[in-house]
Design an enzyme around this catalytic site. Structure first.
Site, mmCIF file in Angstrom:
data_model
loop_
_atom_site.group_PDB
_atom_site.id
_atom_site.type_symbol
_atom_site.label_atom_id
_atom_site.label_comp_id
_atom_site.label_asym_id
_atom_site.label_seq_id
_atom_site.Cartn_x
_atom_site.Cartn_y
_atom_site.Cartn_z
ATOM 1 N N LYS A 15 32.875 42.870 43.856
ATOM 2 C CA LYS A 15 33.685 42.541 42.348
ATOM 3 C C LYS A 15 34.387 40.747 42.802
ATOM 4 O O LYS A 15 34.933 40.311 44.321
ATOM 5 C CB LYS A 15 35.363 43.235 43.244
ATOM 6 N N LYS B 7 31.277 43.455 39.258
ATOM 7 C CA LYS B 7 32.616 43.559 38.104
ATOM 8 C C LYS B 7 32.239 42.173 38.633
ATOM 9 O O LYS B 7 32.419 41.424 39.322
ATOM 10 C CB LYS B 7 33.034 44.238 38.747
HETATM 11 ZN ZN LIG Z 1 43.526 45.684 43.810
#
Ligand SMILES: [Zn+2]
Length: 326
Positions: A196, A249
């Site tokens: 992420k 992501k």
């Molecule tokens: Zn968070």
């Protein structure tokens, strides 16, 4: 060599369908939505046209819209009515996500997979993904881990099929796996937000989830957009700690990461088409600069080509309709 070889020979009519390497199907889609405990009516998210915050009483309706279109899974984010420094509203049995999950599972049972986003940032008044030391303005990794474990257990108890930790704390998968196992949830899989990035493309989500932060940003725990070897190391740790499914992501700006993670680990891989990717296509379409349906289709197909098995997209319902007509 040309002229013996002509690539255009296979690009006609049905033949083109026969040699297609990748396809997008409804089974690839995960529909994310926001359940908001602070409202009685649906609230539209201005920066994400077509996306709403759903009141808790309508969580089942939100899930039904996906279910009716054949989408196999939903991903739930909660917006609680109270926030504090320790995120206490994240793990109560009757808090927003737990109540929403219970209602949705009561309605659909095994016919709809319910994934819960597992983090603290929507539940803390400072907006960070963990416990904060206010003297140093630091998110304290190791104090956060037991709370993540507690949240995971509360989600599993409510009936969540999969928990998806998104906070990028070191050791979070191990902490969550142990907490789940100790509480009899050894069969609950973990979908880790394993790569992420600290991305500008999350901007519109913060309107939607009401999860801006009061100081700093999340770049001290989310990944540097400049790095890709680091994604391999980060993901390897999550795999070793027991992640069952992985995630990259955002999506479209990070397709190289999707490709590398799939090649390296071969685990089921989700890609998150984030709010900014959604908003960009929507805005261009609203201006008449892009064909909205074709742009979303191509963007998501590209994720499949890069190695995604699942795509989390705010456009899931529309895509399901488009795919049903194809
Ligand atoms: Zn968070």
């Amino acid at each position: 060599m040309f002229p013996q070889t002509r690539m255009r020979r296979l690009r006609y009519g049905k033949l083109k369908d026969m040699v297609r390497e990748n396809t997008l199907t409804v089974n690839d889609l995960i529909y994310p939505f926001f359940v908001d405990e602070t409202t009685d009516k649906k609230i539209d998210v201005a920066s994400m046209p077509g996306v709403s915050r759903w009141p808790l009483a309508q969580a089942v309706d939100a899930a039904r819209e996906a279910y009716d279109l054949g989408i196999p899974a939903v991903l739930i984010f909660g917006i609680p009515k109270t926030k504090d420094a320790e995120g206490k509203s994240a793990y109560g049995d009757d808090d927003v996500v737990q109540a929403a999950v219970r209602a949705i599972k009561a309605e659909f049972g095994k016919d709809l997979i319910v994934i819960t986003d597992l983090c603290m940032c929507e539940y803390t008044d400072h907006g960070h993904c963990g416990i904060v030391n206010f003297e140093t303005h630091d998110v304290v990794n190791d104090l956060t881990l037991p709370i993540l474990g507690k949240i995971a257990v509360s989600h599993a108890k409510a009936g969540a099929d999969i928990v998806a930790p998104s906070g990028m704390m070191d050791g979070m998968i191990e902490a969550i796996r142990s907490a789940l196992d100790e509480n009899g949830f050894e069969n609950t899989p973990i979908m880790s937000y394993s790569s992420k990035y600290a991305s500008v493309f999350y901007g519109p989500f913060r309107d939607a989830a009401d999860s801006g932060f009061c100081f700093g940003d999340r770049s001290e725990y989310q990944m540097d957009p400049a790095n890709s070897d680091e994604a391999i190391r980060e993901t390897e740790l999550d795999v070793l700690e027991g992640a069952d499914m992985l995630m990259v992501k955002p999506g479209m700006p990070y397709l190289d990461i999707v490709y590398r993670i799939k090649q390296e680990f071969g685990l089921p891989l989700a890609v998150y088409q984030v709010s900014g990717e959604y908003a960009m296509i929507k805005a261009a379409a609203a201006n008449g600069w892009l064909d909205e349906e074709k742009a979303f289709y191509e963007a998501c197909l590209s994720m499949k080509r890069a190695g995604a098995d699942m795509i989390i997209t705010y456009y899931a319902k529309e895509l399901a309709m488009i795919l049903a007509e194809k």
